[in-house]
Design a protein around this motif. Structure first.
Motif, PDB file in Angstrom:
ATOM      1  N   ASP A 125       1.045  -1.199  -0.107  1.00 53.78           N
ATOM      2  CA  ASP A 125      -0.096  -0.035   0.080  1.00 53.78           C
ATOM      3  C   ASP A 125       1.036   1.220   0.034  1.00 53.78           C
ATOM      4  OD1 ASP A 125      -2.522   1.399  -0.108  1.00 53.78           O
ATOM      5  OD2 ASP A 125      -2.361   1.381   2.298  1.00 53.78           O
ATOM      6  N   GLU A 197     -10.139   3.976   3.423  1.00 49.42           N
ATOM      7  CA  GLU A 197      -9.393   4.761   2.624  1.00 49.42           C
ATOM      8  C   GLU A 197     -10.022   4.466   1.179  1.00 49.42           C
ATOM      9  OE1 GLU A 197      -5.471   4.192   3.715  1.00 49.42           O
ATOM     10  OE2 GLU A 197      -5.671   5.733   5.443  1.00 49.42           O
ATOM     11  N   GLU A 199      -9.163   4.202  -2.348  1.00 56.09           N
ATOM     12  CA  GLU A 199      -7.747   3.883  -3.138  1.00 56.09           C
ATOM     13  C   GLU A 199      -8.235   3.403  -4.428  1.00 56.09           C
ATOM     14  OE1 GLU A 199      -4.437   2.386  -1.376  1.00 56.09           O
ATOM     15  OE2 GLU A 199      -5.224   3.164   0.730  1.00 56.09           O
TER      16      GLU A 199
END
Ligand code: CA
Length: 421
Positions: A125, A197, A199
């Motif tokens: 990540d 999050e 992404e």
């Protein structure tokens, strides 16, 4: 490129995620069929595993769809990817003579359960969104200044492949160790600051060699496709554990991805360059091709029992500072071997204004400024029973390249075991 017309009528609707221009790759099962590879077209799935077995589709000399994941196909390389995409595009096009042969292999998506589309080899990540990095600095350290390395290195950490799950998988609120700011000792229990999050995930299709670096151009060609990715984050666990080696348990309990691999080929027309450099990059990180894509993204939140979800953020993948090719190049530059099925998280995608922020930490400014949902409820972080959904699509002329939902519901934490109390 205009909409490519298909003999599958639902694929010609301007709002479908899956026109003939897209052809994303997934794995599905039905009441009658074990998990197998399929291709989304309109509101149907083409069972390519059965079509290959019947000799109607021939992606390779040897069978590649006799396994319920796309890794074997990915390993065959870019020429095979292009040939199979061309074969599918022709066979599903309006007036194709292949229609009678392929029609028996169509399955309604409404009858299918979707599974992980590929076996995740490893998961890394990154932290490549500048606005997100500045926001986190402002929230956690009182200054939006970027770390000294940020404009030079696509910062990343090695995450867990074992807990990457497909959209629709429920996630238990994690247990963990936290410490209140004014406490001497840490405590143990369910996270109180559970977050998302927003992404994109890039999927490595062909590998590299141990000890050998790769260029950004090579890295770009190695990327098979993209998914939406929700890097669930327990901010209180993360805040106590992350120095000096970075996130660990605060991120390890779950990462959700959308169920369809949207190929780099399908996104080719939507390439867009990374923003201007604030400081020159070292030569190895230069890239010739525009490395980002114009992909509209949104985050929806729906409390348990609410009739509908509230859109809490809208932004675009073109906000990122580093491309996936730059991240992959940097990952391998010291000789780290990359493998088919490696998953690279882009880092949280946040645009310049609050309605474009890609985490609840930013949207509620660490809980200091809660936001209000359409139901009237307020939120700073995720409550038990909340469902969080990521959506994304590239907008073409009369069609869209969609990803399908990346969704997950947060379940209450498991009971704390007696030996942990
Ligand atoms: Ca992340």
């Amino acid at each position: 490129m205009p909409l490519l017309e298909s003999w599958v009528a639902s694929a010609n609707e301007p709002t479908t995620d899956f026109p003939l221009n897209n052809l994303p790759y997934g794995v599905f099962s039905t009441a009658d069929a074990e998990p197998r590879c399929g291709v989304a077209i309109g509101d149907m799935i083409l069972d390519v595993a059965a079509a290959e077995e019947a000799g109607v589709l021939t992606p390779a000399e040897e069978p590649v769809f006799d396994v319920p994941f796309w890794n074997d196909f990915m390993e065959l390389g870019a020429d095979t990817w292009a040939e199979f995409r061309a074969e599918l595009t022709g066979a599903l096009a309006a007036n194709s003579p292949k229609k009678p042969a392929l029609e028996p292999f169509l399955v309604p998506q409404s009858e299918a359960t979707l599974h992980m589309p590929f076996a995740v080899s490893e998961y890394t990540d990154f932290y490549a969104g500048m606005q997100h990095a500045m926001n986190m600095g402002a929230i956690l350290r009182g200054s939006p200044d970027l770390p000294a390395n940020w404009l030079h290195i696509p910062i990343g950490y090695n995450g867990r492949a074992s807990s990457v799950v497909v959209s629709g998988t429920d996630i238990h609120r994690p247990l963990g160790q936290t410490r209140a700011p004014d406490a001497d000792m840490p405590g143990f229990g369910p996270s109180k600051r559970l977050d998302i999050e927003l992404e994109m995930g890039a999927i490595v299709g062909t590998g590299s060699t141990l000890g050998q670096p790769i260029s950004t151009a090579q890295a770009d060609e190695m990327i098979f496709g993209y998914v939406l990715l929700n890097d669930w984050s327990a901010r209180d666990i993360q805040g106590w554990e992350y120095q000096p080696l970075g996130p660990f348990q605060g991120k390890a309990f779950g990462t959700s991805i959308s169920p369809w691999i949207v190929t780099a080929a399908a996104l080719e027309d939507f390439r867009t360059p990374v923003p201007p450099r604030e400081k020159p990059l070292l030569p190895y990180l230069h890239e010739e091709k525009p490395g980002l894509y114009d992909i509209n993204l949104e985050v929806l939140m729906q409390p348990a029992g609410a009739e509908r979800a509230t859109v809490i953020s809208r932004t675009n993948y073109n906000r990122m500072y580093y491309s996936a090719a730059q991240q992959l190049c940097h990952h391998a530059i010291g000789g780290c071997e990359m493998s088919p099925g490696d998953l690279l998280g882009s880092g949280t995608i946040s645009g310049p204004t609050r309605d474009e922020f890609g985490s609840l930490m930013e949207l509620s400014w660490a809980g200091r400024e809660p936001f209000t949902l359409d139901t009237g409820e307020q939120r700073s972080f995720i409550e038990d029973g909340d469902t969080l959904t990521l959506r994304g699509h590239a907008q073409g002329n009369g069609f869209r390249i969609g990803f399908g939902d990346c969704t997950g519901t947060i379940l209450p934490a498991i009971d704390t075991p007696d030996w942990a109390k």
